[in-house]
Design a protein around this motif. Structure first.
Motif, PDB file in Angstrom:
ATOM      1  N   VAL A  47       0.675  -1.717   0.078  1.00 48.50           N
ATOM      2  CA  VAL A  47       0.178   0.235  -0.068  1.00 48.50           C
ATOM      3  C   VAL A  47       0.923   1.200  -0.091  1.00 48.50           C
ATOM      4  N   GLN A  67      -6.080 -11.272  -4.707  1.00 47.72           N
ATOM      5  CA  GLN A  67      -6.181 -10.707  -3.282  1.00 47.72           C
ATOM      6  C   GLN A  67      -4.932  -9.481  -3.258  1.00 47.72           C
ATOM      7  N   PHE A  70      -7.420  -6.508  -4.515  1.00 50.03           N
ATOM      8  CA  PHE A  70      -8.550  -6.484  -3.739  1.00 50.03           C
ATOM      9  C   PHE A  70      -8.033  -5.311  -2.117  1.00 50.03           C
ATOM     10  N   ALA A  71      -6.636  -5.570  -2.326  1.00 57.23           N
ATOM     11  CA  ALA A  71      -6.611  -5.176  -0.746  1.00 57.23           C
ATOM     12  C   ALA A  71      -5.563  -3.376  -0.852  1.00 57.23           C
ATOM     13  N   ARG A  73      -7.387  -2.001  -3.057  1.00 51.05           N
ATOM     14  CA  ARG A  73      -8.483  -1.602  -3.407  1.00 51.05           C
ATOM     15  C   ARG A  73      -9.521  -1.103  -1.389  1.00 51.05           C
ATOM     16  N   ASP A  74      -9.232  -1.661  -0.748  1.00 48.81           N
ATOM     17  CA  ASP A  74      -9.724  -1.850   0.325  1.00 48.81           C
ATOM     18  C   ASP A  74      -8.528  -0.165   0.611  1.00 48.81           C
ATOM     19  N   ALA A  75      -7.504  -0.718   1.054  1.00 42.30           N
ATOM     20  CA  ALA A  75      -6.529   0.552   0.931  1.00 42.30           C
ATOM     21  C   ALA A  75      -7.645   1.921   0.482  1.00 42.30           C
ATOM     22  N   GLY A  76      -7.998   1.846  -0.558  1.00 46.22           N
ATOM     23  CA  GLY A  76      -8.924   3.052  -0.849  1.00 46.22           C
ATOM     24  C   GLY A  76      -8.103   3.623  -2.126  1.00 46.22           C
ATOM     25  N   GLU A  78      -6.897   3.905  -5.680  1.00 46.56           N
ATOM     26  CA  GLU A  78      -7.330   3.978  -6.954  1.00 46.56           C
ATOM     27  C   GLU A  78      -6.983   3.946  -8.042  1.00 46.56           C
ATOM     28  N   GLU A  94     -16.078 -10.002  -8.113  1.00 50.97           N
ATOM     29  CA  GLU A  94     -15.193  -9.250  -7.639  1.00 50.97           C
ATOM     30  C   GLU A  94     -14.158  -7.906  -8.422  1.00 50.97           C
ATOM     31  N   ARG A  98     -14.087  -4.108  -8.839  1.00 50.46           N
ATOM     32  CA  ARG A  98     -13.400  -3.520  -8.179  1.00 50.46           C
ATOM     33  C   ARG A  98     -12.672  -3.174  -9.346  1.00 50.46           C
TER      34      ARG A  98
END
Length: 379
Positions: A47, A67, A70-71, A73-76, A78, A94, A98
């Motif tokens: 990240v 995964q 997705f991590a 994206r989970d951290a914001g 873009e 997913e 996403r």
């Protein structure tokens, strides 16, 4: 970080990451740059490194597994993210939801992503991968027409958009290797066929870190840089990090756990593969193969302690290893040991450890374990 010195930690210089991305962009000024942040950004922290790379001008991020994408994206995070390592039954839906660009190497993958697109009511962004000679993932030339035809049909029905055509080199870290030109020719032919059939990719890409540094004709629309983003030379034959204009971002440090005097003839660590030659002083470094210190570097791995580079004495154990400081060395418990870093203060580099372990520097930084905290500098 706590005031108490940690047992072992990895300092990650995000300014070095930014500087490396800028240097790589200068090598490929007409192409976009993808910063590959797979495997937790080669051990550097995905990240934080993804953000630093984007700040320095990376327009794409690359991951191996869904995964990992997705991590981000989970951290914001873009922007454009591509993911390329898929197996049947993967989380295609997913990924579509996403906004992750997904790699397709065969008809089974295209069918699964089309189904995911229908289920979400959205158009999936896909990139067709050509096997131009690496022999891993990717579509063989003999099967390319069938895959391209199916992708054209899927675009016509609105389930997918083919955003990229791509491949990967086998020997770009060996300048002059005959496979390089063979792969470039195959890539041009396969891209040309796909475009003739009606595909209009946003990006065409084959260049990895070594090709970005040494092979301008391979840059096309996008270069994918992994290890070079983190300042590690992709191959000693190409030059050191400094010679390539890169700066290693990771420095691995430990706090000396114990210093003691022992007599000559004293065995050290498992198997007594090392025995002291005379009365001497030993230092215990509290990091071992569970932290990513290669056991193959037993008896050879270098570490900077007390102002001098010492060598691992005996076997690397799961949580610790020993160095022989020599008699009377001025080292105390709590002193800093630098296992590897950029080399500025005479400390070993990841490449030094790679030579000691008979491996590549990629593995040295990537294998540093999850129980080693990452301390990100210049956030």
């Amino acid at each position: 970080m706590n005031e108490t010195p940690p047992r072992v930690h990895a300092e990650i210089d995000l300014d070095a990451v930014r500087g490396n991305v800028r240097a790589l962009r200068e090598r490929a000024p007409r192409a976009e740059l993808m910063a590959v942040v797979k495997s937790d950004a080669y051990g550097h922290g995905a990240v934080a490194c993804a953000r630093a790379a984007q700040e320095a001008g990376a327009t794409w991020l690359g991951t191996a597994t869904p995964q990992e994408a997705f991590a981000l994206r989970d951290a914001g995070i873009e922007g454009r993210v591509m993911c390329w390592l898929w197996t049947p039954g993967g989380p295609w839906q997913e990924a579509v939801e996403r906004d992750v660009d997904v790699a397709v190497s065969g008809l089974w993958a295209l069918e699964e992503v089309r189904a995911a697109a229908r289920a979400t009511g959205r158009t999936a962004r896909i990139q067709l991968k050509a096997d131009t000679g690496l022999g891993r993932n990717g579509c063989q030339p003999a099967d390319w027409a069938e895959l391209v035809g199916a992708a054209v049909a899927a675009e016509a029905e609105g389930t997918v958009e083919v955003t990229g055509l791509w491949s990967h080199f086998a020997c770009a870290d060996e300048p002059g290797h005959p496979s390089i030109q063979l792969q470039l020719t195959a890539f041009r032919e396969m891209v040309g066929y796909a475009q003739k059939e009606g595909l209009e990719p946003e990006v065409r890409h084959i260049a990895n870190s070594p090709a970005t540094l040494t092979l301008p004709e391979s840059h096309f629309d996008l270069v994918r840089c992994g290890i070079a983003v983190y300042g590690v030379s992709p191959a000693p034959e190409l030059g050191t990090s400094a010679q390539l204009g890169l700066r290693p971002a990771m420095t691995l440090k430990a706090s000396v756990a114990l210093v003691k005097d022992v007599p000559g003839g004293h065995g050290v660590s498992y198997g007594h593969h090392y025995t002291t030659l005379c009365d001497t002083r030993l230092a215990l470094i509290p990091a071992g193969y569970a932290d990513g210190i290669p056991r193959h570097a037993s008896g050879t791995g270098p570490v900077l302690v007390g102002g001098a580079v010492r060598t691992v004495a005996g076997r690397v154990a799961m949580d610790q290893f020993v160095v022989d400081l020599g008699p009377g060395a001025d080292v105390r418990s709590g002193d800093e040991a630098v296992i590897f870093g950029p080399g500025d203060a005479g400390e070993p580099t990841a490449e030094d450890w790679a030579r000691a372990a008979g491996t590549i520097a990629y593995e040295i930084v990537t294998r540093i374990g999850s129980r080693v905290p990452r301390v990100h500098l210049h956030v």
